[in-house]
Design an enzyme around this catalytic site. Structure first.
Site, PDB file in Angstrom:
ATOM      1  CB  SER A 212       4.406   8.975   3.652  1.00  0.00           C
ATOM      2  OG  SER A 212       3.805  10.020   4.382  1.00  0.00           O
ATOM      3  CE  LYS A 215       1.041  10.931   1.516  1.00  0.00           C
ATOM      4  NZ  LYS A 215       1.636  10.695   2.842  1.00  0.00           N
ATOM      5  CB  SER A 269       5.208  12.551   0.915  1.00  0.00           C
ATOM      6  OG  SER A 269       4.729  11.589   1.832  1.00  0.00           O
ATOM      7  CE  LYS A 374       4.882   8.583  -0.718  1.00  0.00           C
ATOM      8  NZ  LYS A 374       5.841   9.351   0.094  1.00  0.00           N
TER       9      LYS A 374
END
Length: 437
Positions: A212, A215, A269, A374
């Site tokens: 992820s 993202k 997420s 993140k």
């Protein structure tokens, strides 16, 4: 006549019964009020009645409960003080510390180079300066201007001499630290954003699945596209994860704005939110993926490839070095900084309110000044995180990849942050002049 005699007898019986009941009541009241004495041995010992004994037992039980409650409160206060002291105390790296043995999942990966043995660092001949002092002095060197933004990117890329992991005047700063850090993550990188110096590197050129962390590029493309954030999107069946079968609290049919979808993708997420962002991009999902790879090329991310916007595919791959470039570019967008570090968010989904919280434990529970973050996880990528943190007035980019579990990931992050904070703020070489390396 017999009937009359029987009636008189019944009256006498009733009167006798009432008299006995009255006597029993008087005796019981007297017994409760005054102790009854029984002769035991040579002396008379007062013996409490049943009512008196019950009252005494209740009093003792209440006193015991109060004592236990006080002890529990005292113990909780002592534990809180102990946690604060441990949090304030710098974590000392023991000499000769070794890395934890890799798990079976990790040892099967031939793509990750073996962990390097600790390097014995000695002071430069004739310099008269210890290695740790040179390390701290180098980290406290005045910040140099960052590289000029690449044409058309609008973001300053990390400019490393010769595109190698080098610091001030080509010297790796992590080799100046006499005691290496034992990290559980298979790949790691810490860069001083102000000086573009690599403070620590471990397999920083390894190309791995990024989960992820994808993202972050999704958010960067959306932020630079200038699409209206107030436009309402609808979660459809096309946004459901068919690859990994992951769940989501965004049910099919949920309506939310593009800004809310971006918020949930970066903060919590949310896979369906990220997929909806790519699906509703002008030209659809193929055009969005092409824009992601085009942006990566503009930032100089030569080891990076994207195939979808969520990170569920293990074909989304990059290196810690490229992810540091991505974090540096994303951190220049105030919107991405704000949304990625938001602790929580409540989404009004029809008649119900859905509560989301940040997937980064350090954002929720620590006091570190995290500017951008993140997290990521799929089985092929392990536990990952990328952050930009401000320490002692400097912006540091931290990338951790392929940790075996969440505990190992956050332990590495805390260890690195405390190590950097101790070196930048409270290091013994704080007053030493800058030396030539």
């Amino acid at each position: 006549m017999p009937t009359k005699s029987w009636s008189i007898m019944r009256q006498w019986q009733c009167a006798y019964t009432r008299l006995l009941r009255a006597l029993v009541l008087v005796v019981s009241v007297a017994a409760t009020a005054t102790p009854v004495t029984a002769q035991v041995g040579k002396g008379d010992v007062p013996v409490l009645s049943r009512a008196g004994m019950t009252l005494q037992v209740k009093q003792r039980a209440h006193k015991r409960k109060v004592t236990e409650a006080r002890a529990q409160r005292r113990l909780a206060a002592e534990r809180q003080v102990s946690r604060r002291q441990q949090k304030a105390r710098p974590v000392a790296v023991q000499k000769g510390a070794r890395m934890a043995a890799p798990s079976a999942r990790q040892t099967d990966r031939s793509r990750v180079p073996a962990v390097a043995q600790p390097v014995k660092v000695q002071a430069r001949p004739g310099s008269g300066v210890a290695a740790s002092d040179r390390f701290a002095a180098a980290m406290r060197a005045p910040a140099v201007p960052a590289a000029e933004p690449a044409a058309g990117t609008g973001a300053a890329a990390l400019a490393w001499p010769g595109d190698e992991a080098t610091g001030v005047q080509g010297q790796r700063l992590d080799t100046l630290w006499p005691e290496p850090l034992a990290l559980h993550s298979n790949a790691a990188l810490v860069v001083d954003r102000d000086t573009n110096a690599v403070l620590l590197g471990k397999n920083e050129a390894a190309v791995l699945p990024i989960a992820s962390l994808t993202k972050l590029m999704t958010g960067l493309v959306i932020a630079d596209a200038g699409l209206p954030l107030e436009e309402v999107l609808t979660i459809t069946d096309a946004d459901v994860d068919r690859l990994k079968g992951s769940g989501s609290r965004l049910a099919v049919g949920t309506r939310l704005t593009r800004g809310e979808a971006l918020h949930l993708a970066l903060m919590a997420s949310e896979n369906r939110a990220a997929h909806a962002l790519g699906r509703t991009y002008p030209g659809g999902l193929p055009a969005f993926v092409a824009a992601m790879n085009r942006k990566a090329a503009e930032l100089g991310m030569t080891q990076t490839r994207f195939v979808e916007p969520t990170g569920l595919s293990s074909d989304n791959r990059s290196s810690p070095r490229d992810l540091a470039r991505l974090a540096a570019a994303a951190a220049e967008r105030p919107l991405l900084r704000q949304l990625s570090t938001s602790p929580e968010y409540e989404l009004q989904a029809g008649k119900r309110v859905v509560h989301f919280r940040n997937s980064n434990r350090l954002v929720r529970e620590s006091e570190w000044n995290i500017l951008l973050q993140k997290t990521g996880y799929i089985r092929e990528a392990g536990r990952c995180v990328v952050m930009q943190v401000r320490l002692a007035g400097r912006d540091l980019i931290m990338v951790l990849m392929d940790a075996a579990n969440s505990t190992a990931r956050w332990a590495d992050a805390e260890r690195l942050l405390r190590w950097l904070d101790r070196t930048l703020v409270t290091g013994e070489a704080a007053t030493q002049p800058r030396v030539a390396l």
